[in-house]
Design an enzyme around this catalytic site. Structure first.
Site, PDB file in Angstrom:
ATOM      1  N   ASP A   5      14.021  65.088  50.789  1.00  0.00           N
ATOM      2  CA  ASP A   5      13.795  63.460  50.302  1.00  0.00           C
ATOM      3  C   ASP A   5      14.885  63.049  51.476  1.00  0.00           C
ATOM      4  OD1 ASP A   5      14.759  62.165  48.409  1.00  0.00           O
ATOM      5  OD2 ASP A   5      14.640  64.292  46.786  1.00  0.00           O
ATOM      6  N   GLU A  60      14.237  53.719  38.523  1.00  0.00           N
ATOM      7  CA  GLU A  60      15.360  54.181  38.308  1.00  0.00           C
ATOM      8  C   GLU A  60      16.242  53.254  37.533  1.00  0.00           C
ATOM      9  OE1 GLU A  60      17.722  56.599  40.690  1.00  0.00           O
ATOM     10  OE2 GLU A  60      15.870  56.553  41.800  1.00  0.00           O
TER      11      GLU A  60
END
Length: 260
Positions: free
Chosen positions: A74, A160
């Site tokens: 990614d 996150e």
């Protein structure tokens, strides 16, 4: 994934990435015994499921009776020129948006390069619980829908940070974002986070496929946090680039993506 990542003590993102082409170290790996739901049960040494490459020039075959792990990468605007053509990845997930206004300047190029390569691809949104979750979801869908899509494209929420919100508030925010995207697309988005963050804030999200970061565990040897019974993707390293394995085959990953 974007910076800043998780708390520095968790080491889920150093402040600077190493260049992909500069990789000199060989990365050790594992293969996992897994069900088709993506649950990793056991592992042995050796990176499996992909061909030789600059990232891992000596992959090992899975032992008899064990499923191979599907390797993926990614990226975001921090790797705008990542060479997908030579990448050994069988799936690639790229940053599309963040918050309510940011669009990743490299998204269109990465999206097109993944289409040329023909592997499983996905787009992720970096969420901020200080904002309205529906506004963020709409911002993400607007960016993704601005590019040509195809069946099997994965959609992901990367969460996150708390932005100072409580556990209950962050959890409710995630549920609102995920359910809105599911309602608009007919697809259950994937949920990405670090293991400890997901374990703290992910209660009640087990219906969404889990992409979990845990760098202290060899690939495929991570247990699901919170309510999840299985993981779909394990991000096991960010050096020299974000590296992942899935216990699912490419076709099984595509089945989690957008419909025809």
């Amino acid at each position: 994934m974007p910076k800043p990542r998780l708390a520095a003590a968790l080491r889920y993102r150093p402040s600077n990435r190493l260049a992909y082409a500069a990789a000199a170290a060989l990365l050790a790996g594992t293969t996992a015994v897994a069900s088709v739901t993506g649950t990793a049960i056991a592992a042995t040494s050796g990176h499996a499921g992909y061909a030789a490459s600059p990232v891992d020039p000596n992959p090992a075959a899975a032992p008899q009776g064990a499923a191979t792990l599907t390797y993926g990468q990614d990226v975001s605007n921090y790797q705008p020129n990542h060479d997908w053509a030579t990448s050994p990845a069988e799936f690639g997930i790229i940053k599309a948006t963040e918050g309510t206004s940011f669009r990743d300047r490299a998204f269109a190029r990465h999206w097109q390069e993944l289409d040329k390569k023909g592997i499983v691809r996905g787009a992720y949104h970096y969420g901020h619980p200080r904002n309205n979750p529906i506004a963020e979801a709409e911002h993400f869908l607007s960016a993704v829908d601005s590019q040509p899509g195809k069946p099997g494209d994965l959609l992901v929420l990367d969460l996150e940070t708390t932005d100072g919100r409580s556990v209950a508030e962050v959890n409710a925010w995630a549920k609102a974002w995920l359910s809105h995207v599911e309602k608009k697309t007919g697809v259950k988005p994937m949920f990405y986070s670090g293991w400890h963050f997901a374990d703290t804030y992910g209660a009640g999200l087990a219906e969404y496929p889990l992409w979990v970061a845990h760098y202290s565990k060899p690939q495929g040897q991570v247990t699901p946090p919170a309510d999840w019974k299985s993981w779909t993707i394990h991000q096991y390293s960010d050096s020299p680039i974000d590296q992942n394995v899935s216990a699912l085959t490419p076709d099984q990953l595509r089945a989690l993506g957008r419909p025809v």
